[in-house]
Design a protein around this motif. Structure first.
Motif, mmCIF file in Angstrom:
data_model
loop_
_atom_site.group_PDB
_atom_site.id
_atom_site.type_symbol
_atom_site.label_atom_id
_atom_site.label_comp_id
_atom_site.label_asym_id
_atom_site.label_seq_id
_atom_site.Cartn_x
_atom_site.Cartn_y
_atom_site.Cartn_z
ATOM 1 N N UNK A 89 0.839 -1.206 0.000
ATOM 2 C CA UNK A 89 0.000 0.000 0.000
ATOM 3 C C UNK A 89 0.869 1.250 0.000
ATOM 4 N N UNK A 90 1.891 1.253 0.876
ATOM 5 C CA UNK A 90 2.758 2.431 0.957
ATOM 6 C C UNK A 90 3.541 2.629 -0.341
ATOM 7 N N UNK A 91 3.977 1.526 -0.969
ATOM 8 C CA UNK A 91 4.693 1.667 -2.243
ATOM 9 C C UNK A 91 3.768 2.276 -3.300
ATOM 10 N N UNK A 92 2.539 1.831 -3.400
ATOM 11 C CA UNK A 92 1.590 2.370 -4.387
ATOM 12 C C UNK A 92 1.297 3.849 -4.118
ATOM 13 N N UNK A 93 1.063 4.166 -2.822
ATOM 14 C CA UNK A 93 0.764 5.569 -2.473
ATOM 15 C C UNK A 93 1.967 6.474 -2.749
ATOM 16 N N UNK A 94 3.207 5.945 -2.422
ATOM 17 C CA UNK A 94 4.409 6.745 -2.679
ATOM 18 C C UNK A 94 4.620 6.976 -4.156
ATOM 19 N N UNK A 95 4.380 5.981 -4.979
ATOM 20 C CA UNK A 95 4.537 6.149 -6.429
ATOM 21 C C UNK A 95 3.540 7.164 -6.974
ATOM 22 N N UNK A 96 2.324 7.193 -6.417
ATOM 23 C CA UNK A 96 1.335 8.193 -6.858
ATOM 24 C C UNK A 96 1.798 9.601 -6.490
ATOM 25 N N UNK A 97 2.354 9.736 -5.247
ATOM 26 C CA UNK A 97 2.847 11.063 -4.846
ATOM 27 C C UNK A 97 4.003 11.496 -5.737
ATOM 28 N N UNK A 98 4.909 10.568 -6.056
ATOM 29 C CA UNK A 98 6.048 10.907 -6.921
ATOM 30 C C UNK A 98 5.548 11.346 -8.299
ATOM 31 N N UNK A 99 4.521 10.716 -8.812
ATOM 32 C CA UNK A 99 3.963 11.083 -10.120
ATOM 33 C C UNK A 99 3.406 12.492 -10.075
ATOM 34 N N UNK A 100 2.720 12.851 -8.970
ATOM 35 C CA UNK A 100 2.159 14.205 -8.842
ATOM 36 C C UNK A 100 3.262 15.247 -8.727
ATOM 37 N N UNK A 101 4.339 14.899 -7.972
ATOM 38 C CA UNK A 101 5.435 15.860 -7.804
ATOM 39 C C UNK A 101 6.129 16.098 -9.149
ATOM 40 N N UNK A 102 6.389 15.011 -9.880
ATOM 41 C CA UNK A 102 7.028 15.148 -11.180
ATOM 42 C C UNK A 102 6.107 15.887 -12.163
ATOM 43 N N UNK A 103 4.776 15.873 -11.910
ATOM 44 C CA UNK A 103 3.833 16.577 -12.791
ATOM 45 C C UNK A 103 3.734 18.063 -12.493
ATOM 46 N N UNK A 104 4.486 18.579 -11.512
ATOM 47 C CA UNK A 104 4.518 20.013 -11.226
ATOM 48 C C UNK A 104 3.779 20.398 -9.992
ATOM 49 N N UNK A 105 3.241 19.513 -9.248
ATOM 50 C CA UNK A 105 2.521 19.853 -8.017
ATOM 51 C C UNK A 105 3.505 20.285 -6.959
ATOM 52 N N UNK A 106 3.022 21.110 -6.011
ATOM 53 C CA UNK A 106 3.857 21.603 -4.917
ATOM 54 C C UNK A 106 4.145 20.465 -3.961
ATOM 55 N N UNK A 107 5.407 20.114 -3.747
ATOM 56 C CA UNK A 107 5.734 18.959 -2.875
ATOM 57 C C UNK A 107 5.242 19.119 -1.446
ATOM 58 N N UNK A 108 5.313 20.418 -0.958
ATOM 59 C CA UNK A 108 4.900 20.594 0.455
ATOM 60 C C UNK A 108 3.436 20.298 0.632
ATOM 61 N N UNK A 109 2.642 20.730 -0.317
ATOM 62 C CA UNK A 109 1.203 20.467 -0.203
ATOM 63 C C UNK A 109 0.900 18.982 -0.351
ATOM 64 N N UNK A 110 1.596 18.345 -1.257
ATOM 65 C CA UNK A 110 1.325 16.918 -1.473
ATOM 66 C C UNK A 110 1.739 16.088 -0.260
ATOM 67 N N UNK A 111 2.878 16.530 0.328
ATOM 68 C CA UNK A 111 3.350 15.770 1.478
ATOM 69 C C UNK A 111 2.406 15.885 2.664
ATOM 70 N N UNK A 112 1.727 17.048 2.756
ATOM 71 C CA UNK A 112 0.747 17.173 3.846
ATOM 72 C C UNK A 112 -0.440 16.260 3.634
ATOM 73 N N UNK A 113 -0.709 15.924 2.345
ATOM 74 C CA UNK A 113 -1.836 15.028 2.052
ATOM 75 C C UNK A 113 -1.531 13.602 2.535
ATOM 76 N N UNK A 114 -0.231 13.283 2.720
ATOM 77 C CA UNK A 114 0.152 11.906 3.082
ATOM 78 C C UNK A 114 -0.394 11.459 4.431
ATOM 79 N N UNK A 115 -0.813 12.445 5.245
ATOM 80 C CA UNK A 115 -1.334 12.041 6.557
ATOM 81 C C UNK A 115 -2.633 11.268 6.417
#
Length: 572
Positions: A45-71
């Motif tokens: 589960x964590x690997x799938x969720x991490x890969x989705x976050x990495x895809x969003x970051x590489x797509x130009x999303x703000x990393x700080x905002x995305x990382x807050x979503x990880x909670x």
């Protein structure tokens, strides 16, 4: 029965322990399997969720905002560059310095996913850590690290463990009850077999094992029942043979003794104890006599036969070695027979041949000599002629008396003697006999004394009883010295009338007393004419008395002489 030694307890304990061990092992295996399962599930589960976050970051999303979503995925996120420096992190945590070790960083920069579980100092808790590489066209630019608390996984695993433990306790209780019932069922026929075996050991074969199953226990039960029947038959057969052997040993006239190789007595029948009264107590006098013979048999292993003299008796002894099936000597059989009487009778027969030859030769010599003297005319006067004829007559009568006694004894032993019974007054009979024998008593100046009680008459053959009396008195006169006394007694008893004749002779040797009633027996072995007899008188007395149903006996008197007695029954 001791419960600790009971097969029911043992089976129940073994099966219970086996169930507990099996359940514990199964619980440990299941707990480990479920722990690995939930760990792998959470890791994926964590690997799938991490890969989705990495895809969003590489797509130009703000990393700080995305990382807050990880909670919302129950994980903390940290973004690092190629040097391992933190570029961004979830607001819930603030990392300073390096968030991952150099070894793990090296693996991430190589493009590998790193998974680690254990204590994390930054959180001071057990965490599941997943580090994923961030790949760009230029290569791995950094990495995304996700931290998830292990407590959620551990809570789930502990719930499963508690469930497994509860199920194991219930299973143990159920298996304990089932094992107890099963052990009782399995052990019941075994207990019956045990009781049947104990009864067989006590010699009781009536009990049978009642088992209907066709398994090994049922087969064993049938075997026990068959064994019981066979043992019962064999023991009955052995008991029958033992009784037959015992009856044979008891009915034997010979003594039988069995010795082991140490000369210890194994068995002795009553006849052996009668021949050797103290052999059972290992009397040295007897064992010392037998010991050389026993040693000879043990050394040679062969049958031997010898005659021994023990306490004045002649004992025929036959010894036979006893071997087992391996031809090893285990004992010695000794057969004892008292042949004193036979040897004595044999000696008496030899003596009789000499005596009868003498008894015949002496009168025949007189007859021949005096007859030849008469025929040759050597007699010159009438007086000497008559004297020669009187000698011839006396010797002829003597020969006639000897032949008559032999014929009479022969008729008695052959059962041809007729007994004519009638009422007889013993008092009158004794007085009449006394008058007849008075002349021979006067020749030796012997006093004949009569002691008769007031006794009733008996039924008997008067002539034969008179013959008995004459024989006894004649015997007493022959062995009494001159100027002595002979006493005739008659008294009644419960069985009949006892008549005895006591002389004043020298008595009879004690070892000779049992043989005085035998044919041809004479106490005086010399062949003097004064005391010479045929040795048949007392034998005839015994036979006549026994034909009347009575008995005879003799004894030495303390004051000297011997007393001969016989009993005549009332209704003889």
């Amino acid at each position: 029965m001791n419960p600790k030694k009971s097969i029911v307890t043992k089976l129940w304990l073994y099966m219970t322990v086996l169930a507990i061990v099996a359940l514990l092992f199964s619980g440990l295996v299941l707990s480990s399997v479920f722990e690995d399962f939930y760990f792998n599930l959470r890791k994926n589960e964590m690997i799938n969720e991490g890969q989705q976050l990495i895809s969003l970051i590489l797509g130009g999303a703000n990393p700080s905002e995305l990382l807050d979503v990880s909670k919302f995925i129950n994980a903390y996120a940290v973004l690092i560059d190629r040097q391992g420096l933190i570029q961004a992190s979830s607001n819930v945590i603030k990392f300073n310095g390096i968030a991952i070790g150099p070894k793990e960083l090296s693996e991430v920069l190589k493009g590998n996913i790193v998974v680690h579980k254990g204590h994390t100092p930054q959180f001071n808790a057990s965490m599941l850590t997943v580090a994923l590489p961030i790949r760009t066209e230029a290569g791995v630019a950094g990495g995304l690290i996700l931290f998830s608390p292990m407590s959620s996984i551990e809570d789930t695993v502990w719930q499963i463990r508690r469930l497994i433990l509860s199920a194991a306790v219930i299973a143990v209780l159920i298996s304990t009850g089932l094992s107890f019932v099963l052990s009782k069922t399995v052990s019941k026929p075994l207990v019956q077999m045990k009781k049947a075996a104990e009864e067989m050991a006590r010699g009781e074969f009536k009990s049978k094992v009642d088992v209907d199953s066709e398994d090994e226990i049922g087969t064993l039960a049938k075997t026990i029942n068959y064994l019981s029947d066979v043992l019962n038959e064999n023991i009955n057969a052995l008991d029958q043979e033992k009784k037959q052997l015992q009856n044979v040993l008891l009915s034997m006239t010979d003594g039988v003794v069995t010795f082991d190789t140490a000369n210890q007595i194994i068995m002795a029948n009553p006849q052996a104890l009668e021949i050797m009264p103290t052999i059972k107590e290992h009397d040295n006098s007897y064992l010392n006599i037998l010991e050389p013979l026993l040693k000879h048999v043990k050394d040679s292993g062969e049958y031997i036969s010898e005659e021994l003299r023990i306490n004045g008796r002649i004992i025929s002894t036959r010894l036979t070695p006893l071997f087992n099936e391996n031809q090893q000597l285990w004992g010695i059989l000794v057969v004892l027979k008292d042949v004193t009487r036979e040897r004595k009778l044999e000696d008496l027969r030899k003596e009789f041949l000499g005596d009868i030859s003498h008894e015949l030769r002496t009168p025949l010599t007189y007859l021949q000599g005096y007859t030849e003297a008469l025929l040759d005319g050597l007699v010159e006067n009438r007086e000497e002629h008559d004297r020669y004829l009187n000698v011839i007559l006396e010797e002829t009568l003597r020969l006639r008396r000897l032949v008559d006694e032999l014929l009479q004894l022969s008729h008695i032993e052959a059962g041809h003697l007729n007994i004519k019974k009638d009422r007889v007054s013993i008092k009158d009979l004794i007085e009449r006999v006394s008058k007849k024998v008075l002349p021979i008593c006067d020749d030796k100046n012997i006093e004949l004394k009569i002691e008769i009680e007031d006794i009733p008459s008996i039924t008997a053959d008067e002539d034969r009883i008179e013959q008995v009396m004459i024989n006894l008195i004649d015997n007493a006169v022959r062995y009494s010295s001159n100027d002595s006394k002979i006493i005739i007694k008659a008294q009644s008893c419960k069985e009949g009338i006892i008549i005895s004749v006591k002389d004043s002779g020298s008595g009879i040797p004690e070892d000779e007393l049992p043989f005085i009633w035998e044919r041809f027996y004479k106490v005086d072995k010399s062949r003097t004419r004064q005391k010479s007899g045929t040795g048949l008188g007392l034998a005839i007395v015994k036979k006549i008395v026994e034909l009347h149903g009575g008995r005879v006996w003799a004894k030495n008197c303390p004051e000297g002489g011997a007393e001969f007695s016989f009993l005549m029954p009332w209704g003889a």
